[in-house]
Design an enzyme around this catalytic site. Sequence first.
Site, mmCIF file in Angstrom:
data_model
loop_
_atom_site.group_PDB
_atom_site.id
_atom_site.type_symbol
_atom_site.label_atom_id
_atom_site.label_comp_id
_atom_site.label_asym_id
_atom_site.label_seq_id
_atom_site.Cartn_x
_atom_site.Cartn_y
_atom_site.Cartn_z
ATOM 1 N N ARG A 48 106.343 39.383 43.204
ATOM 2 C CA ARG A 48 106.194 37.938 43.353
ATOM 3 C C ARG A 48 107.391 37.307 44.059
ATOM 4 O O ARG A 48 107.319 36.156 44.514
ATOM 5 C CB ARG A 48 105.965 37.296 41.976
ATOM 6 C CG ARG A 48 105.644 35.811 42.006
ATOM 7 C CD ARG A 48 105.078 35.339 40.665
ATOM 8 N NE ARG A 48 105.952 35.635 39.563
ATOM 9 C CZ ARG A 48 107.019 34.918 39.201
ATOM 10 N NH1 ARG A 48 107.355 33.847 39.896
ATOM 11 N NH2 ARG A 48 107.737 35.248 38.159
ATOM 12 N N TYR A 102 91.341 23.219 61.019
ATOM 13 C CA TYR A 102 90.543 24.086 60.164
ATOM 14 C C TYR A 102 90.050 23.325 58.936
ATOM 15 O O TYR A 102 90.811 22.588 58.300
ATOM 16 C CB TYR A 102 91.390 25.296 59.751
ATOM 17 C CG TYR A 102 90.784 26.160 58.679
ATOM 18 C CD1 TYR A 102 89.497 26.680 58.807
ATOM 19 C CD2 TYR A 102 91.502 26.473 57.532
ATOM 20 C CE1 TYR A 102 88.949 27.469 57.816
ATOM 21 C CE2 TYR A 102 90.968 27.275 56.547
ATOM 22 C CZ TYR A 102 89.675 27.767 56.691
ATOM 23 O OH TYR A 102 89.136 28.553 55.706
ATOM 24 N N ASP A 174 99.636 25.643 62.787
ATOM 25 C CA ASP A 174 98.746 26.770 62.511
ATOM 26 C C ASP A 174 98.530 27.481 63.841
ATOM 27 O O ASP A 174 97.892 26.953 64.748
ATOM 28 C CB ASP A 174 97.416 26.260 61.938
ATOM 29 C CG ASP A 174 96.480 27.393 61.529
ATOM 30 O OD1 ASP A 174 96.616 28.510 62.066
ATOM 31 O OD2 ASP A 174 95.586 27.150 60.699
ATOM 32 N N LYS A 199 93.096 37.262 60.237
ATOM 33 C CA LYS A 199 92.446 37.221 61.536
ATOM 34 C C LYS A 199 93.054 38.249 62.504
ATOM 35 O O LYS A 199 92.882 39.431 62.309
ATOM 36 C CB LYS A 199 92.522 35.790 62.081
ATOM 37 C CG LYS A 199 92.074 34.714 61.060
ATOM 38 C CD LYS A 199 90.693 34.958 60.485
ATOM 39 C CE LYS A 199 90.135 33.786 59.707
ATOM 40 N NZ LYS A 199 90.870 33.408 58.502
#
Length: 388
Positions: A48, A102, A174, A199
């Site tokens: 983490r 998006y 982005d 992606k």
Amino acid sequence: MKSNKKGLNTLCTHEGDLKDTKFKGVVSPLYMSTAYAFDDVDIKRYPRYFNTPNQEALCKKLAALEHAEAALIFGSGMAAISTALMAFLQAGDHIVLQQTMYGGTYHFAVTQLNKYGIEYSFTDGWQVEDFEKEIKSNTKVIYMETPSNPLLTITDIAGVAQLAKKKGLVSMIDNTFASPINQNPIDFGVDVVLHSATKYMGGHSDICAGVVAASQEHIDTVFQSAICFGGSLSEYTVWLLERSIKTMAIRVKAQSDNAQKMAEYLVGNEDVGQVYYPGLKTHPDHDLAKSQMKGFGGMLSFELPNMDISLFFKHLKLIKPVMSLAGVESTVILPVTTSHALMSPEDREKQGIKDCLVRFSLGIEEVEDLIEDLEQAIAKVKSLSVPA
């Protein structure tokens, strides 16, 4: 005199490799442990905290590809985006968001920010003046997306970055649709670069991940939120992503070439309406895209007016109507029912997203085969629509 700057394929293949010091294997070893010693060690490792061996190695590769000082890898693109936003925003702050973006990011803004007392504004367009118009005295962040999902609008990266610096704001982008192969926003002055690594970085439709790349100072800020929100990635997925990135430059080049050819074909198809692709000279921001992108990317959108698109999708044989994008296989979606379904019809209309808009992610197949598939599906739908 030789340059020390390595080529893209070299960076993709070698930068940030995790060395196999025991057996000298060419592939990065995979360390699956979630429990590491804390006494007599230089680094106290914990998944983490984004500092396991595989996480650290991959983040070096990601930072190098985005020309950043540092990077963090997350469990999804939205984990990266939401963590980065919350790292730089607090109650009483304001953020300016690009109108064309998006749907998942839009949904996060409209459903979550107000809960934390954070104000937001969407621009009317995507020009620099549209961003400047929305800045308030409490604005802290400017957020852009270019090329945008799904209409491939192009934002002046350097212009918005300069505006942010002039106003003392943090600029975020982005960069998913372009990938670091086609666009490096940090070179234009952007502070924080975000990706859905699901992606183009993953590229095989089998990985879910996200990336934040920035200066070490900004990454340190994101890190403080990231360790609380817990969006870390499993070691096996980290290892798979590092492997996939080795071929990213080759894949993205092939996909970009296919998209250019496909866009040019679609423009000449009488059954197709508007085609959205920055590589077309008719695109309103073609020259701007050319000035800030190395390639125009593997994504395009086109309209199929007066056609039953669900029926069209059913008759495709090679091209797959599935969610997500940027895999080696070509895929299509209908944004109004998938990527932008959480937006209201009014907000979709404001962006220009029509019910007949098809988003097309080009894969690495021969483009002639893809064109043939489109033509046979369109012909089939038309034949079924002819009255008896």
